[in-house]
Write a protein that holds these residues in place. Sequence first.
Motif, short mmCIF file in Angstrom:
data_model
loop_
_atom_site.label_atom_id
_atom_site.label_comp_id
_atom_site.label_asym_id
_atom_site.label_seq_id
_atom_site.Cartn_x
_atom_site.Cartn_y
_atom_site.Cartn_z
N HIS A 190 0.83 -1.20 0.00
CA HIS A 190 0.00 0.00 0.00
C HIS A 190 0.87 1.25 0.00
N GLY A 191 0.83 1.97 -1.11
CA GLY A 191 1.51 3.25 -1.22
C GLY A 191 0.52 4.27 -1.72
N ARG A 192 0.93 5.02 -2.72
CA ARG A 192 0.00 5.96 -3.33
C ARG A 192 -1.19 5.21 -3.93
N GLU A 193 -0.91 4.05 -4.52
CA GLU A 193 -1.93 3.15 -5.03
C GLU A 193 -1.56 1.73 -4.63
N PRO A 194 -2.55 0.89 -4.27
CA PRO A 194 -2.24 -0.49 -3.91
C PRO A 194 -1.63 -1.24 -5.10
N GLN A 195 -0.65 -2.06 -4.83
CA GLN A 195 -0.01 -2.87 -5.85
C GLN A 195 0.18 -4.29 -5.34
N GLY A 196 0.12 -5.22 -6.25
CA GLY A 196 0.42 -6.60 -5.88
C GLY A 196 1.90 -6.78 -5.62
N SER A 197 2.24 -7.75 -4.79
CA SER A 197 3.65 -8.00 -4.47
C SER A 197 3.89 -9.49 -4.30
N VAL A 198 5.13 -9.86 -4.50
CA VAL A 198 5.56 -11.25 -4.29
C VAL A 198 6.71 -11.24 -3.29
N ALA A 199 6.55 -11.99 -2.22
CA ALA A 199 7.62 -12.17 -1.24
C ALA A 199 7.90 -13.68 -1.15
N TYR A 200 8.93 -14.02 -0.40
CA TYR A 200 9.29 -15.43 -0.30
C TYR A 200 9.49 -15.82 1.17
N ILE A 201 9.14 -17.04 1.48
CA ILE A 201 9.32 -17.59 2.82
C ILE A 201 10.21 -18.82 2.73
N PHE A 236 8.50 -18.83 14.27
CA PHE A 236 8.52 -17.73 13.33
C PHE A 236 9.73 -16.85 13.64
N HIS A 237 10.68 -16.79 12.74
CA HIS A 237 11.85 -15.93 12.96
C HIS A 237 11.48 -14.46 12.74
N ASP A 238 12.16 -13.56 13.42
CA ASP A 238 11.89 -12.13 13.25
C ASP A 238 13.04 -11.41 12.54
N LYS A 239 13.95 -12.18 11.94
CA LYS A 239 15.03 -11.61 11.14
C LYS A 239 15.31 -12.56 9.97
N PRO A 240 15.63 -12.05 8.78
CA PRO A 240 15.70 -10.65 8.40
C PRO A 240 14.33 -9.94 8.38
N GLY A 241 13.25 -10.67 7.93
CA GLY A 241 11.93 -10.08 7.93
C GLY A 241 11.09 -10.59 9.09
N LYS A 242 9.86 -10.07 9.20
CA LYS A 242 8.99 -10.43 10.32
C LYS A 242 7.62 -10.87 9.85
N PHE A 243 6.96 -11.64 10.70
CA PHE A 243 5.56 -12.02 10.51
C PHE A 243 4.73 -11.25 11.53
N SER A 244 3.64 -10.65 11.07
CA SER A 244 2.73 -10.00 12.01
C SER A 244 2.06 -11.06 12.87
N ARG A 245 1.47 -10.64 13.97
CA ARG A 245 0.76 -11.59 14.84
C ARG A 245 -0.36 -12.28 14.09
N MET A 246 -1.10 -11.51 13.26
CA MET A 246 -2.18 -12.11 12.48
C MET A 246 -1.66 -13.14 11.50
N ALA A 247 -0.54 -12.83 10.86
CA ALA A 247 0.05 -13.78 9.91
C ALA A 247 0.47 -15.07 10.62
N LEU A 273 9.80 -21.09 10.05
CA LEU A 273 9.52 -20.14 8.96
C LEU A 273 10.37 -18.89 9.10
N ARG A 274 10.95 -18.48 7.98
CA ARG A 274 11.83 -17.30 7.97
C ARG A 274 11.56 -16.50 6.69
N ILE A 275 11.53 -15.18 6.80
CA ILE A 275 11.39 -14.30 5.64
C ILE A 275 12.79 -13.77 5.30
N PRO A 276 13.34 -14.14 4.13
CA PRO A 276 14.72 -13.74 3.80
C PRO A 276 14.83 -12.35 3.21
N HIS A 277 13.90 -11.44 3.55
CA HIS A 277 13.92 -10.08 3.03
C HIS A 277 14.12 -9.11 4.20
N GLU A 278 15.18 -8.36 4.16
CA GLU A 278 15.49 -7.41 5.24
C GLU A 278 14.41 -6.33 5.32
#
Length: 216
Positions: free
Chosen positions: A39-50, A67-78, A104-109
């Motif tokens: 969500h920015g100026r307009e919503p856009q689709g995105s692809v991330a990896y786990i 659920f690892h919190d580094k490099p990326g994080k998972f919200s509580r809802m996720a 589970l780990r998100i490899p995106h800083e």
Amino acid sequence: MRGLVCPVGAAVLLSLLGLLSDCEAAPREQVIPILGTAHGREPQGSVAYIHLTFEERGDHHGLQIRFHDKPGKFSRMAQTSAEQAIVRTARSLGLSTDSWTVDLRIPHEGVTLFGDSLSAMVGLTVAAMAQGKTVPAGYVLTGTVTAEGDIGPVGSIPLKVQAARAAQLRRVLVPNQPSPEEPADSVEPTRFTTQVSPVRSVPEAYEALTDSSAPR
């Protein structure tokens, strides 16, 4: 009282069998795509990896998820939705989670995954790994897993499909039941080079995501 004596050959055989068992129980790993929206100026689709690691333990002390919190994080809802999806998917396929360990780990800083649309992909991938299967590269599922074992609706399907196409993913599985804010015909498979396949139930999604039959 006479003790039990194992012949040398039998002892060696048992040792080899133990080694084979250890090999079979080795952790399995896979990197899976996740569709979302930014969500920015307009919503856009995105692809991330786990990065997902699955291990089947020798005990039956219950499902363990980290659920690892580094490099990326998972919200509580996720986190909550992913755990529910793993349990509900297993139940729908007649599998027991008592000896599963999932990492589970998100490899995106600096990336945080919100929402619950990642949950079905996580649940189905874990179930596939438990059966010794791998989700083919370029396959992705967006949706939730309901208590009844259906693939539940999520929003922004057209944006997510566009993002999957841009990322050159080969097949996108979407809920057969549309989100309330989106019409049923908002996704037209013929418009995209990426194959879009509506799925209704966990077994149907499992077969489509793994190109194989669901456990029976």
